[in-house]
Motif scaffolding. Structure first.
Motif, short mmCIF file in Angstrom:
data_model
loop_
_atom_site.label_atom_id
_atom_site.label_comp_id
_atom_site.label_asym_id
_atom_site.label_seq_id
_atom_site.Cartn_x
_atom_site.Cartn_y
_atom_site.Cartn_z
N GLN A 165 71.74 -72.52 -1.24
CA GLN A 165 72.21 -71.37 -0.46
C GLN A 165 71.67 -71.43 0.97
O GLN A 165 72.37 -71.11 1.93
N LEU A 166 70.37 -71.84 1.10
CA LEU A 166 69.80 -71.98 2.44
C LEU A 166 70.56 -73.03 3.25
O LEU A 166 70.89 -72.82 4.43
N GLN A 167 70.90 -74.15 2.61
CA GLN A 167 71.65 -75.19 3.32
C GLN A 167 73.04 -74.71 3.70
O GLN A 167 73.55 -75.03 4.79
N ARG A 171 74.56 -74.51 7.40
CA ARG A 171 75.85 -75.11 7.75
C ARG A 171 76.78 -74.08 8.40
O ARG A 171 77.50 -74.40 9.36
N ALA A 172 76.74 -72.86 7.89
CA ALA A 172 77.59 -71.82 8.48
C ALA A 172 77.18 -71.53 9.92
O ALA A 172 78.04 -71.35 10.80
N LYS A 176 79.43 -72.08 13.26
CA LYS A 176 79.62 -71.01 14.24
C LYS A 176 79.27 -71.48 15.65
O LYS A 176 79.98 -71.20 16.62
N GLY A 177 78.16 -72.23 15.76
CA GLY A 177 77.78 -72.77 17.07
C GLY A 177 78.81 -73.75 17.59
O GLY A 177 79.12 -73.77 18.79
N ALA A 178 79.38 -74.59 16.71
CA ALA A 178 80.40 -75.54 17.13
C ALA A 178 81.63 -74.81 17.65
O ALA A 178 82.25 -75.21 18.65
N ASP A 179 82.01 -73.69 16.96
CA ASP A 179 83.16 -72.90 17.43
C ASP A 179 82.88 -72.33 18.81
O ASP A 179 83.77 -72.29 19.68
#
Length: 587
Positions: A165-167, A171-172, A176-179
């Protein structure tokens, strides 16, 4: 163009246009800087936070799995060495917690998930790992294996699920940063397009303004000027366009009036100039004819003088051979005087003829390798060097543009003089080298001879100027005059270096090839440290200052520091070949 702006100068209009464009571009640049800062912040977040967090979360899961595997292995074997991954994994686990908390501070949800993983891992160690270790140590492997049950595995699976869940949360955040990066990058591109459109619009406005305000008035003014230039000096120049062009039209019209006023005077002066030019042309033709007649007279006179001199010298020599010893001593002396005088006269005439031919009978300039020239000079002076037990050496010499026969004559005269004016009982040594000074090659010929007093340094290049009697040192006294004339014919200069402690150093300059000057300029741009290292390497290789006292290159000079190209010396008593030098022994 409005009536309000009709009287504006070009400068005022340009300043107004630049001000408007500057405000627009400044606003766009400010917005672009802000968006770029956001883009940089998002990029830093992805690269410096979520990326390392993802890698460390993977490592954390691996460390926890290694600990669980170590516990099960220890329960099976009871070997303390199987617990090393558990101990080391616990230490690495704590390091990862500290490192991840330093990166996860801006993500509170991820921080809570990390705390959950840490708490679950601590509970697993206290309820599963530590009891297994104690039971195995106290009661043996059977008791330890009994504690490794499905319930203990399910507790570790809960930890594994929390790490997953932490991973997923990491990743989320990364997605978000990539978007955000994509969104700000698109905005940057859009702003660049807007800037390009603004620049294009300004260019269109500028072109239209130039056409209306500058090109049309200038074209009209140019047409009027052409009419005046074609001879219509009575045409009045009309004014149009901005104030600057109107003032220019007034100035051109004033110039037209001045030209019309001075035209009569110019025509009268031109007639006088044409008459003077015709007189100068006649004088030039007369001078060319006179020089041609003088050259022909000198050539014919020298040949006509040669015939009676050869006859006088031949019959005097016959007299000397046939009647030597048959007449009294004084008669033999008179005959010897006559023979010597006729021979000296022949040498003088030949030297004068050679002197007059320099620069007149030319084969054209070509690229001449002075190393090859020195090889020819070495062969020409071989007999004199053998007689005097002399030595001739030279460094690597450049290639220059000139006439090879004249340059050979130049260097042969210098080397011959150095061998001739030697000190008694001291074998002559002659050394030739070159260095680049500005755009000229400075070539030096140094010997260990009798030297020249400073007060006579300029006199030795005068034709027939002698500093010694012909009995002490034979010759006509024209050799260095020929040297001077050849050097000046090639665009250089020649002088005696009076600062030499021993012997004589005669230096002369010749124009360098452009590629040599460019190579020296590139070498001068190297860092000072590289230059010092190159000098040190050159000294260790024997390419530094010559042992005979050659001065180093001065300001603006590039010294040719290469091994000696060749050398020749006459064989003398006690001479032995030297393997470290570039000399040849001539037997």
């Amino acid at each position: 163009m409005t009536a309000q702006t009709a009287g504006w100068t070009l400068r005022r209009r340009a300043v107004a246009l630049l001000a408007v464009v500057g405000v627009l571009l400044g606003a766009l640049v400010a917005v672009e800087i802000a968006v770029a800062a956001k883009n940089r912040e998002y990029t830093r977040s992805v690269l410096d936070r979520t990326g390392p967090l993802r890698a460390q979360s993977q490592e954390l899961l691996s460390v926890l799995v290694d600990q669980e595997t170590a516990i099960r292995g220890y329960a099976l074997t009871g070997d303390r060495r199987d617990l090393e991954p558990y101990v080391q994994g616990g230490e690495r686990e704590q390091q990862l917690y500290r490192s991840m908390r330093g990166l996860i501070g801006v993500y509170p949800a991820l921080g809570r998930q990390l705390n959950t993983v840490e708490a679950q891992a601590g509970q697993w160690r206290s309820t599963v790992a530590e009891p297994v270790i104690r039971a195995t140590e106290e009661e043996g492997t059977t008791a330890g294996r009994a504690l490794v049950t499905d319930e203990s595995r399910q507790r570790f699976d809960v930890i594994r699920s929390s790490v997953a869940q932490l991973q997923e949360g990491i990743r989320a955040e990364r997605d978000k940063g990539a978007d955000n990066i994509y969104r700000t990058s698109s905005m940057l591109v859009l702003l660049l397009i807007v800037v390009a459109l603004v620049v294009a619009g300004v260019g269109v406005v500028l072109l239209v303004s130039l056409e209306r305000i500058v090109v049309r008035p200038l074209t009209g003014l140019a047409e009027q000027v052409r009419e005046v230039a074609e001879g219509d000096f009575q045409h009045r120049i009309a004014r149009s366009g901005p104030p600057e062009f109107q003032r220019l039209a007034e100035d051109v019209d004033a110039m037209r009036q001045k030209i019309a006023k001075d035209l009569a005077e110019v025509r009268e002066a031109r007639e006088r100039i044409e008459w003077v030019n015709s007189q100068l042309q006649k004088q030039a033709e007369e001078l060319v004819r006179s020089n041609r007649d003088l050259e022909q007279f000198a050539y014919v006179a020298s040949h006509d003088l040669q015939e009676p001199l050869r006859k006088v010298a031949s019959f005097c020599q016959l007299l000397q051979r046939r009647y030597a010893g048959q007449l009294d001593e004084r008669a033999d002396q008179y005959i010897a005087f006559a023979v010597d005088g006729a021979q000296r006269m022949q040498r003088l005439i030949n030297d004068l003829l050679a002197f007059s031919r320099i620069g007149r009978l030319t084969t054209g300039f070509t690229e001449v390798d002075l190393n090859k020239v020195m090889g020819d000079v070495s062969g020409q002076t071989e007999a004199a060097r053998q007689y005097a037990d002399g030595e001739l050496t030279w460094d690597q010499l450049p290639t220059i543009r000139g006439e090879e026969p004249l340059l050979t004559n130049l260097l042969a005269n210098l080397v011959s003089n150095s061998i001739k004016f030697r000190r008694p009982d001291v074998p002559p040594k002659v050394h030739v080298w070159a260095r680049l000074v500005g755009d000229e090659w400075e070539i030096s010929c140094q010997d260990n001879g009798i030297g020249i007093e400073p007060e006579f340094a300029d006199k030795i290049f005068v034709i027939f100027q002698r500093l010694h009697s012909k009995d002490a040192y034979p010759g006509t006294g024209i050799g260095l005059a020929i040297v001077k004339k050849i050097v000046e014919y090639h665009g250089g200069r020649v002088w005696v270096d009076t600062d030499t402690a021993e012997g004589t150093v005669i230096r002369f300059t010749l124009p360098a090839l452009p590629e040599d000057v460019e190579a020296a300029a590139r070498a001068a741009e190297q860092p000072a440290a590289d230059e010092a290292a190159a000098d040190e390497e050159g000294d260790s290789a024997g390419g530094g200052e010559p042992a005979d006292g050659t001065p180093p290159a001065g300001d603006g000079a590039t010294r040719i520091e290469l091994p000696r190209q060749a050398g020749v010396r006459a064989e003398g008593p006690g001479d032995t070949p030297d393997s470290d030098s570039a000399k040849e022994t001539v037997g």
